[in-house]
Design a protein around this motif. Structure first.
Motif, PDB file in Angstrom:
ATOM      1  N   ILE A  89      48.399   4.537 -13.821  1.00 31.80           N
ATOM      2  CA  ILE A  89      47.373   4.907 -12.851  1.00 31.80           C
ATOM      3  C   ILE A  89      46.790   6.264 -13.241  1.00 31.80           C
ATOM      4  N   ALA A  90      45.464   6.329 -13.319  1.00 30.63           N
ATOM      5  CA  ALA A  90      44.797   7.593 -13.651  1.00 30.63           C
ATOM      6  C   ALA A  90      44.752   8.482 -12.420  1.00 30.63           C
ATOM      7  N   VAL A  91      45.315   9.680 -12.540  1.00 27.70           N
ATOM      8  CA  VAL A  91      45.352  10.637 -11.434  1.00 27.70           C
ATOM      9  C   VAL A  91      44.784  11.968 -11.912  1.00 27.70           C
ATOM     10  N   LEU A  92      44.516  12.850 -10.959  1.00 31.03           N
ATOM     11  CA  LEU A  92      43.958  14.149 -11.291  1.00 31.03           C
ATOM     12  C   LEU A  92      45.079  15.183 -11.347  1.00 31.03           C
ATOM     13  N   LEU A  93      45.413  15.606 -12.556  1.00 30.97           N
ATOM     14  CA  LEU A  93      46.485  16.571 -12.776  1.00 30.97           C
ATOM     15  C   LEU A  93      46.256  17.216 -14.137  1.00 30.97           C
ATOM     16  N   HIS A  94      46.450  18.527 -14.204  1.00 25.86           N
ATOM     17  CA  HIS A  94      46.207  19.246 -15.443  1.00 25.86           C
ATOM     18  C   HIS A  94      47.408  19.245 -16.374  1.00 25.86           C
ATOM     19  N   ASP A  95      48.587  19.545 -15.859  1.00 23.90           N
ATOM     20  CA  ASP A  95      49.758  19.756 -16.703  1.00 23.90           C
ATOM     21  C   ASP A  95      50.421  18.442 -17.092  1.00 23.90           C
ATOM     22  N   ASP A  96      51.320  18.548 -18.077  1.00 25.74           N
ATOM     23  CA  ASP A  96      52.152  17.401 -18.436  1.00 25.74           C
ATOM     24  C   ASP A  96      53.170  17.105 -17.339  1.00 25.74           C
ATOM     25  N   THR A  97      53.531  18.143 -16.586  1.00 33.12           N
ATOM     26  CA  THR A  97      54.512  17.976 -15.519  1.00 33.12           C
ATOM     27  C   THR A  97      53.890  18.329 -14.171  1.00 33.12           C
ATOM     28  N   VAL A  98      54.600  17.977 -13.111  1.00 32.76           N
ATOM     29  CA  VAL A  98      54.121  18.272 -11.754  1.00 32.76           C
ATOM     30  C   VAL A  98      54.727  19.561 -11.210  1.00 32.76           C
ATOM     31  N   ASP A  99      55.513  20.255 -12.005  1.00 31.67           N
ATOM     32  CA  ASP A  99      56.297  21.401 -11.541  1.00 31.67           C
ATOM     33  C   ASP A  99      55.443  22.552 -11.005  1.00 31.67           C
ATOM     34  N   ARG A 100      54.384  22.906 -11.730  1.00 31.77           N
ATOM     35  CA  ARG A 100      53.637  24.124 -11.392  1.00 31.77           C
ATOM     36  C   ARG A 100      52.861  24.004 -10.090  1.00 31.77           C
ATOM     37  N   THR A 101      52.355  22.829  -9.775  1.00 24.77           N
ATOM     38  CA  THR A 101      51.445  22.713  -8.631  1.00 24.77           C
ATOM     39  C   THR A 101      52.026  21.987  -7.423  1.00 24.77           C
ATOM     40  N   THR A 102      53.140  21.286  -7.576  1.00 22.83           N
ATOM     41  CA  THR A 102      53.654  20.479  -6.470  1.00 22.83           C
ATOM     42  C   THR A 102      55.092  20.863  -6.109  1.00 22.83           C
ATOM     43  N   ASN A 103      55.638  20.191  -5.117  1.00 22.02           N
ATOM     44  CA  ASN A 103      57.029  20.396  -4.719  1.00 22.02           C
ATOM     45  C   ASN A 103      57.984  19.489  -5.476  1.00 22.02           C
ATOM     46  N   GLY A 104      57.489  18.853  -6.520  1.00 22.95           N
ATOM     47  CA  GLY A 104      58.327  17.980  -7.338  1.00 22.95           C
ATOM     48  C   GLY A 104      58.569  18.569  -8.707  1.00 22.95           C
ATOM     49  N   SER A 105      59.229  17.814  -9.553  1.00 23.48           N
ATOM     50  CA  SER A 105      59.466  18.240 -10.929  1.00 23.48           C
ATOM     51  C   SER A 105      59.525  17.009 -11.823  1.00 23.48           C
ATOM     52  N   GLY A 106      59.207  17.223 -13.097  1.00 24.68           N
ATOM     53  CA  GLY A 106      59.259  16.128 -14.048  1.00 24.68           C
ATOM     54  C   GLY A 106      57.911  15.839 -14.672  1.00 24.68           C
ATOM     55  N   SER A 107      57.942  15.051 -15.718  1.00 25.22           N
ATOM     56  CA  SER A 107      56.737  14.676 -16.452  1.00 25.22           C
ATOM     57  C   SER A 107      55.937  13.632 -15.681  1.00 25.22           C
ATOM     58  N   ILE A 108      54.628  13.811 -15.637  1.00 33.26           N
ATOM     59  CA  ILE A 108      53.771  12.834 -14.956  1.00 33.26           C
ATOM     60  C   ILE A 108      53.877  11.469 -15.622  1.00 33.26           C
ATOM     61  N   GLY A 109      54.112  11.457 -16.928  1.00 37.04           N
ATOM     62  CA  GLY A 109      54.225  10.199 -17.650  1.00 37.04           C
ATOM     63  C   GLY A 109      55.509   9.445 -17.379  1.00 37.04           C
ATOM     64  N   ASP A 110      56.472  10.117 -16.745  1.00 33.85           N
ATOM     65  CA  ASP A 110      57.743   9.470 -16.406  1.00 33.85           C
ATOM     66  C   ASP A 110      57.820   9.082 -14.938  1.00 33.85           C
ATOM     67  N   MET A 111      56.751   9.313 -14.190  1.00 35.30           N
ATOM     68  CA  MET A 111      56.753   9.051 -12.754  1.00 35.30           C
ATOM     69  C   MET A 111      55.795   7.923 -12.413  1.00 35.30           C
ATOM     70  N   THR A 112      56.196   7.082 -11.475  1.00 37.98           N
ATOM     71  CA  THR A 112      55.298   6.041 -10.989  1.00 37.98           C
ATOM     72  C   THR A 112      54.282   6.661 -10.037  1.00 37.98           C
ATOM     73  N   PHE A 113      53.210   5.934  -9.792  1.00 34.92           N
ATOM     74  CA  PHE A 113      52.202   6.446  -8.875  1.00 34.92           C
ATOM     75  C   PHE A 113      52.798   6.632  -7.479  1.00 34.92           C
ATOM     76  N   HIS A 114      53.681   5.731  -7.068  1.00 40.60           N
ATOM     77  CA  HIS A 114      54.314   5.858  -5.751  1.00 40.60           C
ATOM     78  C   HIS A 114      55.081   7.175  -5.658  1.00 40.60           C
ATOM     79  N   GLU A 115      55.792   7.536  -6.723  1.00 35.78           N
ATOM     80  CA  GLU A 115      56.542   8.792  -6.721  1.00 35.78           C
ATOM     81  C   GLU A 115      55.592   9.992  -6.684  1.00 35.78           C
ATOM     82  N   VAL A 116      54.514   9.907  -7.427  1.00 36.76           N
ATOM     83  CA  VAL A 116      53.535  11.001  -7.464  1.00 36.76           C
ATOM     84  C   VAL A 116      52.884  11.184  -6.097  1.00 36.76           C
ATOM     85  N   ARG A 117      52.654  10.076  -5.430  1.00 33.12           N
ATOM     86  CA  ARG A 117      51.956  10.118  -4.147  1.00 33.12           C
ATOM     87  C   ARG A 117      52.785  10.790  -3.059  1.00 33.12           C
TER      88      ARG A 117
END
Length: 317
Positions: A89-117
């Motif tokens: 799923i194409a989402v709007l995110l700059h980094d390879d990981t979600v660590d800097r901008t969100t309350n989560g951690s990990g690579s965006i490529g290793d997360m499902t859209f449900h987890e990202v949401r």
């Protein structure tokens, strides 16, 4: 990431001679100027101001809230970053990981859209209390919001594989109005070449800054490579990528614009690109003096993290 950087830097360079015979013509100039918002004499009166990542200093970056804030502040358009989740799923995110901008951690490529949401995209923003619970939007949601707000768009594609290519092609097919208001840009010239080969009607731009491959000039930052031979190879790649962008890649890919780091831009540099009918869009222009220089003296569009004081600069005598 390392593999994609090396791939992008060398594949087109190595095959450059062959690609000179497979040139993709640029979008018709009048159409490209319309997409880029260049309106002749009106350009000086209404310079294009793009909110970088939606305006990450004014609201949580790459969110719908940021787009709305950018519109309220007088932005002409927004620049946003496209990444892909594990399930494509194409989402709007700059980094390879979600660590800097969100309350989560990990690579965006290793997360499902449900987890990202489930993540809060406002978590680390200075004004997080005003945007609590803001979600990472999909590409389609971002496009829909920009169309609703009458904002121009710059897609910054962070990937170069077939999934990223399909995501961009699909969104243009689903929303044909994008052909009039959206530019697709990437640091990866091979992605732009593939995209324009598949759909030459899309207005595209090459993005460039010195030392993009080695990243050895970032103050208080980390270079991409710690192993000496890889760093040296990266520096060689930087040299050839610089040469290729400025000598032939713009021509072979048929781009209509280049997104260039602000520190590289001079009047002479602008004249060079203007002679090729290529629009220069500087990034990231944040200091008020820099904004005044680019908007009022060089008369270029800008990409900025904060749109708030741009209208004041333009109103100054």
């Amino acid at each position: 990431m390392m593999e994609s950087i090396f791939f992008s830097a060398f594949v087109l360079i190595i095959t450059g001679i062959g690609l000179h015979y497979i040139v993709i013509p640029p979008v018709e100039k009048s159409i490209a100027l319309q997409v880029l918002g260049v309106l002749g004499e009106e350009e000086d009166k209404h310079p294009r101001i793009y909110a970088h990542r939606g305006g990450g200093h004014d609201a949580p970056e790459n969110t719908l809230a940021a787009f709305r804030k950018a519109k309220d502040n007088g932005a002409t358009g927004v620049e946003f970053d496209i990444s892909l989740t594990k399930d494509g799923i194409a989402v709007l995110l700059h980094d390879d990981t979600v660590d800097r901008t969100t309350n989560g951690s990990g690579s965006i490529g290793d997360m499902t859209f449900h987890e990202v949401r489930e993540l809060d995209a406002s978590k680390h923003h200075p004004q997080s209390s005003l945007y609590e619970g803001e979600k990472i939007p999909t590409l389609e949601e971002g496009v829909q919001e920009c169309i609703k707000l009458n904002l121009r768009m710059i897609f910054d594609v962070k990937e170069y594989d077939e999934k990223a290519l399909a995501a961009v092609l699909d969104i243009f097919e689903k929303y044909p109005e994008l052909y009039k208001v959206a530019v697709v840009a990437s640091f990866y010239p091979n992605f732009i070449y593939q995209l324009r080969s598949a759909n030459p009607k899309i207005v595209c731009a090459l993005t460039w800054r010195p030392n993009f491959i080695s990243y050895d000039d970032i103050v208080n930052g980390q270079p991409r490579f710690r192993i000496p031979w890889k760093m040296n190879l990266g520096k060689v790649g930087d040299y050839f990528l610089d040469w290729s962008i400025h000598s032939w890649l713009w021509y072979v890919t048929g781009v209509s614009a280049v997104l260039i780091h602000k520190d590289c831009i001079s009047q002479e540099y602008l004249r060079m690109w203007n002679s090729r009918n290529i629009q220069v869009i500087p990034w990231t222009v944040n200091h008020p003096t820099e904004k005044q220089h680019f908007l009022k003296i060089l008369h270029t569009p800008i990409i900025t993290d904060s749109v708030q004081n741009c209208s004041v600069i333009m109103d100054e005598a």
